[in-house]
Write an enzyme that holds these catalytic residues in place. Structure first.
Site, mmCIF file in Angstrom:
data_model
loop_
_atom_site.group_PDB
_atom_site.id
_atom_site.type_symbol
_atom_site.label_atom_id
_atom_site.label_comp_id
_atom_site.label_asym_id
_atom_site.label_seq_id
_atom_site.Cartn_x
_atom_site.Cartn_y
_atom_site.Cartn_z
ATOM 1 C CB CYS A 167 -9.160 -6.628 5.786
ATOM 2 S SG CYS A 167 -8.698 -6.737 4.049
ATOM 3 C CG HIS A 307 -5.457 -2.686 8.854
ATOM 4 N ND1 HIS A 307 -5.977 -3.966 8.872
ATOM 5 C CD2 HIS A 307 -5.570 -2.247 7.571
ATOM 6 C CE1 HIS A 307 -6.386 -4.283 7.647
ATOM 7 N NE2 HIS A 307 -6.143 -3.262 6.847
ATOM 8 C CD GLU A 318 -3.673 1.083 11.875
ATOM 9 O OE1 GLU A 318 -4.143 0.392 12.804
ATOM 10 O OE2 GLU A 318 -3.113 0.589 10.876
ATOM 11 C CE LYS A 339 -3.425 -6.911 8.239
ATOM 12 N NZ LYS A 339 -3.772 -6.367 9.573
ATOM 13 C CG HIS A 344 -3.948 -7.985 4.627
ATOM 14 N ND1 HIS A 344 -4.770 -8.468 5.621
ATOM 15 C CD2 HIS A 344 -4.552 -6.833 4.178
ATOM 16 C CE1 HIS A 344 -5.806 -7.670 5.762
ATOM 17 N NE2 HIS A 344 -5.694 -6.671 4.903
ATOM 18 C CG PHE A 405 -10.594 -3.405 -0.206
ATOM 19 C CD1 PHE A 405 -9.538 -2.720 0.345
ATOM 20 C CD2 PHE A 405 -10.380 -4.112 -1.386
ATOM 21 C CE1 PHE A 405 -8.288 -2.714 -0.250
ATOM 22 C CE2 PHE A 405 -9.129 -4.121 -1.992
ATOM 23 C CZ PHE A 405 -8.079 -3.427 -1.428
#
Length: 417
Positions: A167, A307, A318, A339, A344, A405
């Protein structure tokens, strides 16, 4: 001495708009892009919805593709061609008047042609093991092919490759292109990311990893960052494209400048394949790296597009990292997760959200984090999370965070100009 790098073109193809104008209008209006999946029968799947691009047909872009050309692309690559073309036109570029060796492409995708891969392998299995693979199978599937298509179409012979970091992929593409230009290795870079992983393999795989929301009875509000009842991300698709240009070159040709890129940070969590570091060490490191690269103070930042994927662990980690990095100034920032609207977009997320930051600076408006309903005791709501509605604010410097990831983290800092 480093050269300055500016953004002179932007293009978007997203679940909430198939061009910049539509994307911008729906972004600030707080529109949800989630809807039932149309690409395949979801009867046996835990998740039955996604943020698909609506009404896309490559045949509607005859200036980019002829019908034979369309067959040579996976959907992620078609998306890339459309978004990059809009960015190039927005930049007012005519590559015939530019040295082709001074312009290049870095294009990202986290997964690449997973649709092509699944369809070709399924055909092999259902064909009793007879290998009738398409000659375009491998070129359509590989994650770097979009950059190749863009460079071929426009005759760009400068740096050309793809970035793959889950991502974080398209923020890495932006940072790489930023560094290429500021070190004098090119004057123009077409950069961005695209993804189209809404198929049986993509949805089934993320379901198996327990990463996706399964809120099938309320899919429009399923992407709900910072909400107590968030249960995973909503998979999206699309593309974001930008033209980055050396400042003096852009000024000399009278280009319109959307924003300046002033810094980029990269880090690794070194912790887990899919979960964020619980103390947010990688997120802290990447934001500090971006600030140091830009040579600015924490007090200079006005807005963070976080994010914010709507996962139970990620949102908390975060926000805690933001508080660690920004201290008291964290409470003076505007923060939002777009998002919540787009879902996403995986490898395209960074590019699309960087464009969202640019639009926020231009409009003097912070896009909202929609779908918030109930407070989570682990989240500090004294932070301005821009819940449910856009907010007017002058934004001079914006930060875009994306994490992937594998523990890949990338942050881009932009300045209004």
């Amino acid at each position: 001495m480093y050269k300055r790098v500016v953004v002179t073109g932007i293009g978007a193809l997203t679940p909430i708009g198939n061009n910049i104008k539509e994307f911008s209008e729906n972004l600030f209006a707080g529109k949800s892009g989630a809807a039932p999946i149309t690409y395949f029968d979801t009867t046996n799947f835990k998740t039955k919805f996604a943020c698909e691009v609506k009404g896309f047909d490559a045949a509607n872009y005859p200036d980019i593709f002829d019908r034979k050309e369309i067959k040579k692309h996976d959907l992620y690559s078609l998306f890339a061609m459309v978004a990059s073309e809009e960015a190039i036109k927005d930049a007012g570029l005519d590559f015939k008047s530019i040295d082709p060796n001074s312009a290049g492409v870095v294009w990202a995708s986290g997964i690449g042609g997973i649709r092509t891969f699944f369809d070709e392998v399924k055909g092999y299995v259902t064909g009793n093991g007879v290998p009738r693979f398409s000659p375009f199978f491998v070129p359509k599937m590989i994650s770097d092919i979009a950059s190749g298509h863009i460079s071929i179409r426009h005759g760009l012979r400068g740096p050309n490759y793809g970035t793959v970091s889950a991502c974080a992929s398209s923020n890495n593409a932006i940072i790489d292109s930023f560094n290429i230009i500021r070190m004098g290795k090119a004057v123009i870079m077409v950069v961005g990311g695209s993804e189209s992983a809404i198929n049986e393999a993509g949805v089934g795989g993320f379901n198996a990893a327990q990463a996706l929301s399964t809120r099938n009875d309320d899919y429009e509000t399923a992407s709900r960052p910072f909400d107590k009842n968030r249960d995973g991300f909503v998979i999206g698709e699309g593309a974001g494209g930008l033209v980055l240009e050396e400042y003096e070159h852009a000024k000399a040709r009278g280009a319109r400048i959307h924003a300046e890129i002033i810094g980029g940070g990269m880090s690794g969590d070194a912790y887990h394949l899919t979960a964020p570091h619980p103390e947010g060490l990688g997120a802290i490191a990447v934001m500090n790296s971006a600030l140091k690269d830009a040579g600015i103070n924490v007090e200079d930042v006005d807005y963070i597009n976080v994010h914010g994927t709507s996962t139970p662990l990620g949102d908390i980690a975060e926000l805690n990292a933001v508080k660690k990095v920004f201290g008291d100034h964290a409470y003076k920032l505007s923060i939002s997760s777009t998002k919540s609207m787009t879902g996403h977009l995986l490898g395209a997320a960074g590019a699309v959200e960087t464009i969202a930051c640019i639009l926020a600076m231009k409009e003097g408006t912070v896009p909202p984090t929609i779908n918030f309903q109930e407070k989570d005791e682990q989240i500090d709501y004294n932070l301005n999370l821009t819940l449910n509605s856009s907010q007017k604010r002058e934004i001079n410097i914006a930060l875009n965070n994306v994490f992937g990831f594998g523990g890949h983290n990338a942050s881009v800092l932009l300045k209004k100009i």
